[in-house]
Design a protein around this motif. Structure first.
Motif, PDB file in Angstrom:
ATOM      1  N   ARG A 179     -31.860   5.937  26.223  1.00  0.00           N
ATOM      2  CA  ARG A 179     -33.049   6.725  25.880  1.00  0.00           C
ATOM      3  C   ARG A 179     -33.766   6.170  24.653  1.00  0.00           C
ATOM      4  NH1 ARG A 179     -30.501  12.187  25.661  1.00  0.00           N
ATOM      5  NH2 ARG A 179     -29.490  12.146  27.675  1.00  0.00           N
ATOM      6  N   ASP A 181     -34.734   3.376  24.210  1.00  0.00           N
ATOM      7  CA  ASP A 181     -35.745   2.387  24.597  1.00  0.00           C
ATOM      8  C   ASP A 181     -37.161   2.871  24.332  1.00  0.00           C
ATOM      9  OD1 ASP A 181     -33.846   0.677  25.345  1.00  0.00           O
ATOM     10  OD2 ASP A 181     -34.189   0.825  27.501  1.00  0.00           O
ATOM     11  N   ARG A 182     -37.312   4.186  24.301  1.00  0.00           N
ATOM     12  CA  ARG A 182     -38.640   4.754  24.044  1.00  0.00           C
ATOM     13  C   ARG A 182     -39.225   4.256  22.735  1.00  0.00           C
ATOM     14  NH1 ARG A 182     -37.258  10.092  24.786  1.00  0.00           N
ATOM     15  NH2 ARG A 182     -37.630  10.281  22.555  1.00  0.00           N
ATOM     16  N   GLU A 186     -42.854   2.834  22.350  1.00  0.00           N
ATOM     17  CA  GLU A 186     -43.833   3.473  21.457  1.00  0.00           C
ATOM     18  C   GLU A 186     -44.371   2.505  20.409  1.00  0.00           C
ATOM     19  OE1 GLU A 186     -41.718   6.875  20.061  1.00  0.00           O
ATOM     20  OE2 GLU A 186     -41.941   7.911  21.996  1.00  0.00           O
ATOM     21  N   ASP A 192     -42.916  -0.383  29.159  1.00  0.00           N
ATOM     22  CA  ASP A 192     -42.284   0.741  29.840  1.00  0.00           C
ATOM     23  C   ASP A 192     -41.842   0.271  31.224  1.00  0.00           C
ATOM     24  OD1 ASP A 192     -41.534   3.155  30.882  1.00  0.00           O
ATOM     25  OD2 ASP A 192     -43.590   3.753  31.379  1.00  0.00           O
TER      26      ASP A 192
END
Lengths: 252, 158
Positions: A179, A181-182, A186, A192
């Motif tokens: 998670r 990786d966001r 960003e 993405d």
């Protein structure tokens, strides 16, 4: 640079290195065995390119993590490799290797295209170098997919069988399992993967249709983690690493 | 020694796989600078996996040290990526004389360049075809001339 990014990006790069390295090694197994001489040369070139790209990502990884590229390649065991399972599967028949290479090339095209917009300059620079070379791979594997898919009954059957077998594995290219990786997304460092997946999937399905090939209904039951490998990786590594491990202190 | 003299020195460093052409003619020397007696050289690879590149980097260092540059930095740059369009006019003439074909500059249109026409370096005929986009080195394709019935190599447009 924010140290948290560095660590996350280093993990991504490790996956990219290992995908290129293991695929390059599998491709190189056709050297001397390809169906025709021209293809022997072509596929050996492609294998060499994938190795070259692995080296490029390794150098970037080395700069980020301070780890020695040679140690990473030659002295890491299978459990520490982060390649997807698709690239470690045995080379199979010619259709299998071509379908695998095509699926990977199609992915690299969308992935590198997205990396051209990365906010991290070294990533952008490497991507713009590699994408130029990749266009030759893509052109080549697309020509083979048409030839095999629309060729004889046997070439069609073998390529359809390879598509059926490889399709579920290909999705691992887009799975992250992390998670965090966001943060990379960003910050504009890394694309993405979900967005890339739809783009890739659409392109591949449309292209396969032109080759008379269909996508199977089978999908992976659960996402496969990059830490999980098939029984085929360890023997591959023992060959790849054999010489270096014979004398770990040798200077090359 | 001036920067232009250094360019001249580097003219002595040849591509080990195509000794007819120097690294400056190949377009891989991107920048030279002398500051406070320190020489900095920027090189770029043609193809990422070209094994000759490391040989060329070592040859540049050797040639410059022989010429008295002790404070020397040779580094690799990737941006902008090498293009076959950077091969100089002299380099193109030397390649053809050596027996390796090279087309007109593609100016970004690689697809168009791959469609030809490709002139045979031996007889000049454009009745030729690409037999294999991949060749004996990363930068060359294998072609065939249907006029003089000879295979030949062609610099891959990149």
């Amino acid at each position: 640079m924010n140290p948290q990014w560095e660590e996350l990006l280093a993990e991504k790069l490790q996956g990219m290195v290992d995908d290129e390295l293991i695929l390059g090694h599998r491709d190189s197994e056709w050297t001397g065995h390809a169906p025709i001489l021209e293809e022997d040369i072509a596929f050996a070139n492609i294998a060499q390119d994938e190795m070259g790209h692995a080296v490029m990502w390794l150098e970037l990884l080395g700069q980020l993590s301070g780890r020695d590229p040679d140690r990473l390649v030659f002295f890491r065991d299978a459990g520490d490799y982060r390649n997807i399972q698709m690239v470690e599967l045995p080379k199979g028949d010619w259709a299998f290797s071509m379908v695998r290479q095509y699926l990977f090339d199609a992915w690299e095209t969308v992935h590198l295209g997205a990396l051209l917009k990365s906010s991290f300059q070294p990533l952008r620079q490497a991507a713009q170098k590699i994408i130029k070379e990749e266009s030759y791979h893509r052109r080549h594997t697309e020509a083979w997919m048409r030839r095999l898919g629309l060729g004889t009954e046997e070439s069609h059957a073998r390529s359809q069988q390879a598509v059926n077998q490889l399709w579920p594995y290909a999705f691992q290219l887009f799975e992250s399992g992390d998670r965090r990786d966001r943060i990379l997304v960003e910050e504009g460092i890394f694309p993405d993967q979900m967005g890339l997946k739809e783009n890739w999937r659409g392109q591949v399905i449309a292209f396969f249709a032109n080759c008379g090939l269909e996508i199977p209904k089978s999908r992976p039951e659960a996402p496969i983690d990059r830490r999980e490998h098939t029984e085929h990786l360890a023997p591959l590594l023992s060959e790849l690493q054999k010489v270096a491990r014979l004398d770990p202190l040798a200077a090359w | 020694m001036s920067v232009s003299e250094v360019w001249q020195l580097l003219q002595d460093v040849k591509d080990p796989e195509i000794p007819a052409i120097s690294i400056t003619e190949l377009g891989i020397v991107r920048h030279l600078e002398i500051r406070d007696g320190r020489l900095s050289v920027e090189l770029t690879p043609t193809f990422t996996s070209c094994p000759a590149y490391h040989v060329m980097v070592a040859a540049v260092e050797r040639r410059l040290r022989e010429s008295g540059f002790e404070q020397l930095e040779v580094k690799t740059v990737l941006d902008p990526p090498w293009s076959s369009d950077w091969i100089t006019d002299e380099g193109r003439a030397k390649l053809r004389a050596f027996g390796i074909a090279i087309g007109a500059r593609h100016e970004g249109d690689i697809e168009g360049s791959l469609e030809g026409p490709i002139a045979c370096p031996y007889c000049g005929s454009t009745n030729t075809e690409i037999k294999n986009p991949f060749g004996p080195t990363r930068c060359r394709s294998i072609c065939f001339c249907k006029s003089c019935i000879q295979p030949f190599e062609w610099i891959k447009p990149l």
